[in-house]
Write an enzyme that holds these catalytic residues in place. Sequence first.
Site, PDB file in Angstrom:
ATOM      1  N   ARG A   1     -18.736  44.790  52.796  1.00 19.98           N
ATOM      2  CA  ARG A   1     -18.097  44.466  51.502  1.00 19.98           C
ATOM      3  C   ARG A   1     -17.010  45.464  51.080  1.00 19.98           C
ATOM      4  O   ARG A   1     -16.656  45.540  49.908  1.00 19.98           O
ATOM      5  CB  ARG A   1     -19.137  44.325  50.390  1.00 19.98           C
ATOM      6  CG  ARG A   1     -20.166  43.256  50.701  1.00 19.98           C
ATOM      7  CD  ARG A   1     -20.867  42.773  49.464  1.00 19.98           C
ATOM      8  NE  ARG A   1     -21.811  41.743  49.829  1.00 19.98           N
ATOM      9  CZ  ARG A   1     -23.070  41.964  50.200  1.00 19.98           C
ATOM     10  NH1 ARG A   1     -23.538  43.198  50.212  1.00 19.98           N
ATOM     11  NH2 ARG A   1     -23.852  40.968  50.530  1.00 19.98           N
TER      12      ARG A   1
ATOM     13  N   LYS B   1      -1.624  44.203  51.105  1.00 19.39           N
ATOM     14  CA  LYS B   1      -1.826  42.833  51.600  1.00 19.39           C
ATOM     15  C   LYS B   1      -2.343  42.937  53.028  1.00 19.39           C
ATOM     16  O   LYS B   1      -1.730  43.605  53.875  1.00 19.39           O
ATOM     17  CB  LYS B   1      -0.513  42.052  51.601  1.00 19.39           C
ATOM     18  CG  LYS B   1      -0.130  41.520  50.244  1.00 19.39           C
ATOM     19  CD  LYS B   1       1.023  40.548  50.378  1.00 19.39           C
ATOM     20  CE  LYS B   1       1.450  40.005  49.035  1.00 19.39           C
ATOM     21  NZ  LYS B   1       2.641  39.150  49.130  1.00 19.39           N
TER      22      LYS B   1
ATOM     23  N   GLU C   1      13.734  43.887  56.809  1.00 18.69           N
ATOM     24  CA  GLU C   1      12.965  44.112  55.570  1.00 18.69           C
ATOM     25  C   GLU C   1      13.631  45.195  54.713  1.00 18.69           C
ATOM     26  O   GLU C   1      13.526  45.166  53.487  1.00 18.69           O
ATOM     27  CB  GLU C   1      11.514  44.505  55.895  1.00 18.69           C
ATOM     28  CG  GLU C   1      10.726  43.462  56.699  1.00 18.69           C
ATOM     29  CD  GLU C   1      10.134  42.312  55.865  1.00 18.69           C
ATOM     30  OE1 GLU C   1      10.553  42.099  54.720  1.00 18.69           O
ATOM     31  OE2 GLU C   1       9.252  41.603  56.424  1.00 18.69           O
TER      32      GLU C   1
ATOM     33  N   LYS D   1       9.451  49.275  46.978  1.00 16.59           N
ATOM     34  CA  LYS D   1       8.257  48.429  47.093  1.00 16.59           C
ATOM     35  C   LYS D   1       7.138  48.950  46.195  1.00 16.59           C
ATOM     36  O   LYS D   1       6.442  48.167  45.529  1.00 16.59           O
ATOM     37  CB  LYS D   1       7.774  48.346  48.545  1.00 16.59           C
ATOM     38  CG  LYS D   1       6.495  47.519  48.641  1.00 16.59           C
ATOM     39  CD  LYS D   1       6.248  46.867  49.957  1.00 16.59           C
ATOM     40  CE  LYS D   1       5.013  45.954  49.864  1.00 16.59           C
ATOM     41  NZ  LYS D   1       4.678  45.277  51.095  1.00 16.59           N
TER      42      LYS D   1
ATOM     43  N   GLU E   1       0.314  39.977  42.775  1.00 11.96           N
ATOM     44  CA  GLU E   1       1.363  38.953  42.844  1.00 11.96           C
ATOM     45  C   GLU E   1       1.171  37.835  41.818  1.00 11.96           C
ATOM     46  O   GLU E   1       1.198  36.651  42.153  1.00 11.96           O
ATOM     47  CB  GLU E   1       1.460  38.374  44.266  1.00 11.96           C
ATOM     48  CG  GLU E   1       2.799  37.701  44.512  1.00 11.96           C
ATOM     49  CD  GLU E   1       3.065  37.372  45.985  1.00 11.96           C
ATOM     50  OE1 GLU E   1       2.918  38.254  46.840  1.00 11.96           O
ATOM     51  OE2 GLU E   1       3.412  36.218  46.235  1.00 11.96           O
TER      52      GLU E   1
ATOM     53  N   ARG F   1       5.969  40.401  42.092  1.00  7.43           N
ATOM     54  CA  ARG F   1       5.762  40.761  43.510  1.00  7.43           C
ATOM     55  C   ARG F   1       6.227  39.640  44.442  1.00  7.43           C
ATOM     56  O   ARG F   1       6.583  39.899  45.602  1.00  7.43           O
ATOM     57  CB  ARG F   1       4.291  41.115  43.772  1.00  7.43           C
ATOM     58  CG  ARG F   1       4.075  41.591  45.195  1.00  7.43           C
ATOM     59  CD  ARG F   1       2.774  42.297  45.457  1.00  7.43           C
ATOM     60  NE  ARG F   1       2.688  42.689  46.852  1.00  7.43           N
ATOM     61  CZ  ARG F   1       1.750  43.446  47.372  1.00  7.43           C
ATOM     62  NH1 ARG F   1       0.787  43.924  46.588  1.00  7.43           N
ATOM     63  NH2 ARG F   1       1.738  43.744  48.649  1.00  7.43           N
TER      64      ARG F   1
ATOM     65  N   ASN G   1       8.995  38.410  48.730  1.00  9.91           N
ATOM     66  CA  ASN G   1       8.972  37.359  49.750  1.00  9.91           C
ATOM     67  C   ASN G   1      10.335  36.711  49.968  1.00  9.91           C
ATOM     68  O   ASN G   1      10.422  35.618  50.534  1.00  9.91           O
ATOM     69  CB  ASN G   1       7.956  36.278  49.382  1.00  9.91           C
ATOM     70  CG  ASN G   1       6.549  36.806  49.526  1.00  9.91           C
ATOM     71  OD1 ASN G   1       6.255  37.522  50.459  1.00  9.91           O
ATOM     72  ND2 ASN G   1       5.689  36.477  48.578  1.00  9.91           N
TER      73      ASN G   1
ATOM     74  N   HIS H   1      11.037  34.824  53.114  1.00 14.53           N
ATOM     75  CA  HIS H   1       9.767  34.648  53.827  1.00 14.53           C
ATOM     76  C   HIS H   1       9.301  33.197  53.883  1.00 14.53           C
ATOM     77  O   HIS H   1       8.596  32.824  54.815  1.00 14.53           O
ATOM     78  CB  HIS H   1       8.679  35.528  53.196  1.00 14.53           C
ATOM     79  CG  HIS H   1       8.806  36.981  53.571  1.00 14.53           C
ATOM     80  ND1 HIS H   1       9.937  37.718  53.290  1.00 14.53           N
ATOM     81  CD2 HIS H   1       7.964  37.836  54.209  1.00 14.53           C
ATOM     82  CE1 HIS H   1       9.770  38.961  53.724  1.00 14.53           C
ATOM     83  NE2 HIS H   1       8.590  39.051  54.297  1.00 14.53           N
TER      84      HIS H   1
ATOM     85  N   HIS I   1       8.503  32.320  57.391  1.00 12.72           N
ATOM     86  CA  HIS I   1       7.158  31.983  57.874  1.00 12.72           C
ATOM     87  C   HIS I   1       7.157  30.614  58.554  1.00 12.72           C
ATOM     88  O   HIS I   1       6.460  30.397  59.550  1.00 12.72           O
ATOM     89  CB  HIS I   1       6.148  31.997  56.722  1.00 12.72           C
ATOM     90  CG  HIS I   1       5.753  33.381  56.286  1.00 12.72           C
ATOM     91  ND1 HIS I   1       5.093  33.636  55.110  1.00 12.72           N
ATOM     92  CD2 HIS I   1       5.910  34.579  56.883  1.00 12.72           C
ATOM     93  CE1 HIS I   1       4.876  34.936  55.001  1.00 12.72           C
ATOM     94  NE2 HIS I   1       5.368  35.525  56.060  1.00 12.72           N
TER      95      HIS I   1
ATOM     96  N   HIS J   1       8.748  38.662  63.264  1.00 16.53           N
ATOM     97  CA  HIS J   1       8.678  38.439  61.821  1.00 16.53           C
ATOM     98  C   HIS J   1      10.003  38.816  61.140  1.00 16.53           C
ATOM     99  O   HIS J   1      10.550  38.047  60.347  1.00 16.53           O
ATOM    100  CB  HIS J   1       7.507  39.250  61.245  1.00 16.53           C
ATOM    101  CG  HIS J   1       7.388  39.165  59.764  1.00 16.53           C
ATOM    102  ND1 HIS J   1       6.959  38.030  59.104  1.00 16.53           N
ATOM    103  CD2 HIS J   1       7.675  40.069  58.787  1.00 16.53           C
ATOM    104  CE1 HIS J   1       6.971  38.244  57.801  1.00 16.53           C
ATOM    105  NE2 HIS J   1       7.396  39.475  57.581  1.00 16.53           N
TER     106      HIS J   1
END
Length: 359
Positions: A119, A141, A183, A225, A235, A239, A243, A246, A250, A263
Amino acid sequence: MTRTLQVDLGARSYPIYIGSGLLSDVEVYRPHLISQQVMIVSNDTVAPLYLDVVGATLAEYETRSVILPDGEEYKTLDIWNRIFDALLGARFNRRCTLVALGGGVIGDMAGFAAACYQRGVAFLQLPTTLLAQVDSSVGGKTGVNHRSGKNMIGAFHQPRCVIADTDTLRTLDSRQLSAGIAEVIKYGLINDADFFSWLEEHMDRLLQREPAALAYAIERSCRDKAQVVAADELEAGQRALLNLGHTFGHAIETGMGYGEWLHGEAVAAGTCIAARFSHDLGWLADQQVARIHRLFERAKLPTLAPRSLGTKRILELMAVDKKVVAGRLRLVLLKGIGNAVVTDNFDHARLLRVLDRCR
Ligand code: NAD
Ligand code: GLY
């Protein structure tokens, strides 16, 4: 010289260390290791390069390692399970620390394992690609891919620190360096127009891997960032600006098959498409779009989507984006260089036409 930044998240705040020789400095790690049990997670490309040095630095700890196959196509739940096999095989407890040694794939997978093992346990990020040093190691993330979509399974879980040793960038191949620069350019476009201008002036120094230029770009990217993450960790709002490029990117990565396009390459093409669509909406001037395209081209990055991927397929893949709310696609677009916005207020037929022109 080590540059230290802070990600301000209350009790979960943590430092980002940027500098040369950090992997072999035990004093950098020590304050962030809460027990003797340390599991280094790496892959079969990075481990032969850097596992010995990290292992030797952490020799006073009970250090084990788990080495995953290298590649975006292995960022799956199946491969991720191997981290738990290693942790349970070593009988590591809730006070153990995972150390992610590698690029964004390893950072995301090790971080997600740390979020889930018993956990939640501690983890450190040791990013070894430019992309990971400027982006993926910061902000918490974590996750893995599903065949239907990138990073669709994951959790927010912040590291105890980020140790970005800039010496590791010497062994990175040029294509990967360029992918990281995608990036970096992103931060200039989102909210740092001066940084965009700096990049226009200093792109050749970055491509030549001049240490001072790289360190500056990493620090400034991480600072940009960290500010966004501190303001909106989960987010709920701003935030999502991170992206930029992205949603298109993606879709390209998933549509082409993970690992085919890097990427950062997909993000570069995606950002150029976002710029072209922003121009079509009247938000960006001709000259601004040209500057954006020119900078990505100089960084040896693609500015168009692959021709083999049909426009309809791109749109289908975009529909599983995490920014979709109540069935409506939201995009990060540009109202100027250094002024990104999130919007769902656009005409889909128009988007389709722009996408058609961007392949
Ligand atoms: P990557 O982890 O696949 O690394 C790129 C390649 O470089 C790999 O082959 C790797 O083994 C190799 N490599 C790593 N360090 C090296 C070194 N120092 N010398 C030589 N080779 C080295 O890819 P990446 O570009 O680092 O990261 C991309 C991943 O990060 C994607 O899965 C993406 O979804 C994720 N990502 C996550 C976030 C986030 O916020 N969590 C942000 C951006 C990207
Ligand atoms: N890379 C996007 C984010 O961290 O939010």
